[in-house]
Design an enzyme around this catalytic site. Structure first.
Site, PDB file in Angstrom:
ATOM      1  N   SER A  60       2.184   6.449  -6.855  1.00 27.27           N
ATOM      2  CA  SER A  60       2.940   6.146  -8.074  1.00 27.27           C
ATOM      3  C   SER A  60       2.162   5.158  -8.922  1.00 27.27           C
ATOM      4  CB  SER A  60       4.305   5.551  -7.697  1.00 27.27           C
ATOM      5  OG  SER A  60       4.947   5.042  -8.850  1.00 27.27           O
ATOM      6  N   GLY A 105       0.581  -0.003  -8.968  1.00 29.10           N
ATOM      7  CA  GLY A 105       0.630   1.320  -8.353  1.00 29.10           C
ATOM      8  C   GLY A 105       0.953   1.182  -6.884  1.00 29.10           C
ATOM      9  N   LYS A 106       1.233   2.275  -6.233  1.00 29.52           N
ATOM     10  CA  LYS A 106       1.433   2.247  -4.771  1.00 29.52           C
ATOM     11  C   LYS A 106       1.329   3.662  -4.259  1.00 29.52           C
ATOM     12  CE  LYS A 106       2.529  -0.972  -1.663  1.00 29.52           C
ATOM     13  NZ  LYS A 106       2.246  -2.419  -1.743  1.00 29.52           N
ATOM     14  N   GLY A 107       0.856   3.802  -3.023  1.00 31.16           N
ATOM     15  CA  GLY A 107       0.767   5.125  -2.423  1.00 31.16           C
ATOM     16  C   GLY A 107       1.272   5.120  -1.003  1.00 31.16           C
TER      17      GLY A 107
END
Ligand code: NAD
Length: 418
Positions: A60, A105-107
């Protein structure tokens, strides 16, 4: 722990709550409650026995108004699209609280890494990196470690990206091993900012950390380093826990020995340096001066919050308190120092790593730690100023007010295109 609370809804509620204290147009606030884009992908990876297994994975990118998207990658069976969205939003506000030039962001990949061999994890990580390649890069989106990922995974992602791009780009990820372009001080950075926040919090509240009792929930990278460094300040770490349960000694535990035991055996269970074993819920309700939740989100919900025994909470984990719990603890005058400040050491030293990668010039650990201390204490002072000047109900609100103001200004200055 509450599984019912959607962390993305928690994030949106936190933004709305802070917006009530800000003079920012409603449409700008609404934009700051939703990610700009979310990549959802299904990885097909060959297992050691030749079979193919599918893995659900996300990235994201929440907001890039202040700089490239920045945030970790999590490997956990509980990863969901909404969790990744929430975590990416918290990264935006975290980077803004400490005023570093990044968005958020992040994953995550839905998997339990304990069920896979190292070779399988490498193929899973490289497959994920190949999917991410079009949307990441040193100027666009820079992943980092999070729960169950570390230097090894970052090195694999960097190598995959560099191979596919036919270049060298150490700044594409942070949290790498030192020989692959990692920064001195990165491994300890999150725990260090937790310690610095606790030190400043005790000082501000007129309490002595040297004589404080401390409980730490979660004994991975963030929790164990925080425990060790808080112990070094002279405080008494009486209880620590991991997913196997908690160990407790009212006279104090040896934080380093507890970590060594966990490294050797894989868990804290059976640690000989403790007097008692407790459940995680018992740890969270211990009568201590300082509680450091350092596991996962929603550890303390509205049902548990009335029983929390600590006077001060410093959040090492992201989102460990539900909004309900926050309300209860604010009413009870428990001083909560929020994740977006307390665990920002990780992303701050990631930023230093990225700066060093771009300059191709490595800093000493002393320089890294000094710069980190400057960033965290400055952010702490800005947060206190907002708390006092605007008469805000708690320190989380102060952090969000400072952060949203900064992101909203960048968003408004950029305007809408086309
Ligand atoms: P980690 O995987 O190294 O450690 C997580 C720890 O939590 C492990 O000891 C695990 O056993 C424990 N745990 C899991 N479920 C638990 C439960 N229900 N009760 C008690 N313990 C439990 O992860 P980490 O990197 O230390 O991250 C922990 C938290 O800190 C996460 O919320 C993460 O997003 C946040 N954080 C980490 C960093 C970083 O640099 N590592 C930076 C910012 C925020």
């Amino acid at each position: 722990m509450s599984d019912d609370v959607n962390p993305f809804e928690s994030l949106q509620e936190q933004v709305d709550d802070a917006a009530a204290y800000l003079d920012v147009p409603a449409d700008v606030i609404e934009r700051l409650k939703h990610p700009e884009r979310v990549l959802e992908t299904t990885l097909s990876v060959e297992m050691d026995d030749g079979s193919i297994e599918l893995f659900e994975a996300f990235r994201s990118q929440f907001n890039g108004d202040r700089g490239p998207y920045k945030g970790g990658i999590r490997y956990h069976p509980g990863v969901t699209r909404d969790e990744v969205k929430a975590l990416s939003g918290w990264m935006v506000y975290k980077c803004a609280v400490v005023d570093i030039p990044y968005g958020g962001g992040k994953g995550g990949i839905v998997l339990d890494p304990r069920e896979y061999s190292t070779a399988e994890l490498e193929r899973i990580t490289r497959s994920y990196a190949a999917e991410l390649r079009p949307v990441i890069g040193p100027d666009t989106d820079i992943p980092a470690p999070d729960v169950n990922t570390g230097q090894r995974e970052m090195n694999w992602i960097k190598d995959t990206y560099e191979t596919l791009e036919n270049t060298t780009a150490p700044g594409v990820v942070t949290g790498k091993a030192p020989d692959s372009g990692g920064s001195a001080g990165r491994v300890e950075a999150t725990g260090r900012s937790v310690m610095l926040t606790a030190r400043e919090a005790f000082d501000y509240l007129g309490k002595e950390i040297e004589s404080a009792t401390v409980a730490v929930q979660g004994y991975g990278n963030a929790g164990s380093v925080a425990a060790k460094l808080i112990d070094d300040l002279g405080a008494n770490v009486v209880a620590v826990s991991d997913s196997s349960g908690a160990v407790y000694d009212p006279d104090g535990l040896d934080a380093r020995a507890a970590k060594a035991h966990k490294n050797e055996t894989g868990s804290l269970a059976g640690f000989a340096g403790a007097r008692e074993e407790l459940t995680n819920e018992e740890l969270l309700t211990l009568d201590v001066d300082l509680l450091v939740p350092a596991a996962l989100e929603n550890a303390i919900d509205g049902d548990l919050a009335p029983d929390v025994g600590a006077d001060i909470i410093v959040e090492a984990a992201n989102g460990p308190l539900t909004p309900d719990a926050d309300d209860v603890l604010t009413d009870r005058d428990v001083a909560v120092f929020p994740d977006v400040l307390a665990n920002a050491g990780g992303v701050t030293v990631s930023y230093f790593e990225w700066v060093q990668n771009r300059q191709r010039f490595a800093w000493t650990e002393e320089r890294v730690n000094d710069e980190l201390e400057r960033v965290i204490t400055t952010a702490f002072d800005n947060l206190l100023a907002a708390h006092e000047n605007r008469d805000l109900p708690n320190f989380r609100m102060a952090a969000y007010v400072v952060a949203i103001q900064r992101v909203a200004e960048a968003a408004e200055q950029g305007g809408i295109w086309p």
